[in-house]
Design an enzyme around this catalytic site. Structure first.
Site, PDB file in Angstrom:
ATOM      1  N   ASP A   1       0.841  -1.197   0.000  1.00 39.58           N
ATOM      2  CA  ASP A   1       0.000   0.000   0.000  1.00 39.58           C
ATOM      3  C   ASP A   1       0.877   1.248   0.000  1.00 39.58           C
ATOM      4  OD1 ASP A   1      -2.075  -1.779   0.491  1.00 39.58           O
ATOM      5  OD2 ASP A   1      -1.894  -1.505   2.664  1.00 39.58           O
TER       6      ASP A   1
HETATM    7  N1  URA Z   1      -0.900  -5.959   4.095  1.00 37.34           N
HETATM    8  C1  URA Z   1      -1.376  -4.702   4.106  1.00 37.34           C
HETATM    9  O1  URA Z   1      -2.346  -4.405   4.778  1.00 37.34           O
HETATM   10  N2  URA Z   1      -0.742  -3.783   3.364  1.00 37.34           N
HETATM   11  C2  URA Z   1       0.345  -4.040   2.619  1.00 37.34           C
HETATM   12  O2  URA Z   1       0.875  -3.138   1.973  1.00 37.34           O
HETATM   13  C3  URA Z   1       0.831  -5.351   2.618  1.00 37.34           C
HETATM   14  C4  URA Z   1       0.192  -6.296   3.367  1.00 37.34           C
END
Ligand code: URA
Length: 248
Positions: free
Chosen positions: A106
């Site tokens: 993310d």
């Molecule tokens: N889980 C998440 O919530 N975000 C990420 O970027 C990777 C794994």
């Protein structure tokens, strides 16, 4: 002198070290070794046989294939091209040859991300049935109870189904180490939300056998041959968890 193989500066340029001119300078500055010896300008190499190092780091695995390990900072988007013009992970690594991120983090998640033009490895790493482990450090709101930790370990109900068993340890109050095999969208955040402890900060610290606590945010390096091999093994169902020799 070896008249077979490819010119070293051409190989280095293809691997993303800059223009051929820049790569000639790297060689002239004695920063490049082939099989342990400082390379001379005009040197030819066989990337499958010869061990090429720049500043002591092994480069190249197979001709044309590059594998970068990036420590993604927050605010950078995991895509090759963002229509909204936000900063992207591909802008943090050399732009030639063209590469793409393997899986995604993310925008607000930090940590290790592999970028490559190795389609086979990328496919293996992202294929759910191969299940390479990904380890995260999650700073969460509050202090999860033993029941909440058990819940995270055994699987929590999300809107796209129950999560597979995970390894979860409390490193300190409010800081969890979470290891999952799946790669669902915002999975760790949604898991922690589901047990009432939203994530404040999330850092990916391991992809299969690959770790690098010394890589600074925004920093990248080439994976060593051993690391790429260990990823291939891990993503085809082999053993993982041991950090391979970085050949440095
Ligand atoms: N889980 C998440 O919530 N975000 C990420 O970027 C990777 C794994």
């Amino acid at each position: 002198m070896n008249t077979e193989g490819e010119r070293l500066q051409k190989v280095l340029a293809r691997l993303g070290f800059g223009s051929r001119r820049v790569c000639e300078d790297l060689i002239a500055d004695e920063r490049v070794t082939v099989n342990g010896d400082i390379a001379a300008l005009g040197r030819r190499v066989d990337v499958d046989q010869d061990r090429v190092e720049v500043d002591g780091a092994v480069v190249g695995v197979r001709p044309g294939l590059v594998h970068y390990l990036l420590n993604k900072p927050t605010g950078v988007i995991t895509t090759a091209d963002d229509p909204q013009g936000r900063p992207t992970v591909v802008e943090l690594v050399p732009d030639q040859p063209r590469i793409f991120p393997v899986g995604r983090l993310d925008g607000d998640t930090e940590g290790l991300l592999i970028l490559t033009n190795d389609g086979d490895l990328a496919h293996q790493l992202t294929h759910p049935s191969f299940g390479v482990e990904k380890e995260y450090l999650a700073h969460v709101d509050g202090v999860p109870s033993r029941a909440a930790l058990r819940n995270l370990r055994e699987g929590v109900e999300l809107d796209d189904g129950r999560t597979a068993p995970a390894r979860v340890t409390a490193v300190e109050p409010g800081l969890l180490r979470i290891t999952i095999h799946e790669g669902r969208n915002r999975q760790v955040r949604r898991m922690c939300d589901a047990v009432g402890h939203p994530v404040r900060r999330l850092i990916r610290t391991r992809i299969g056998p690959i770790v690098d606590p010394r890589l600074p945010p925004g920093g990248w390096r080439e994976l060593s041959r051993d690391e790429v091999r260990s990823l291939e093994v891990a993503s085809s169902g082999g053993r993982e968890g041991e950090a391979p020799d970085r050949e440095r």
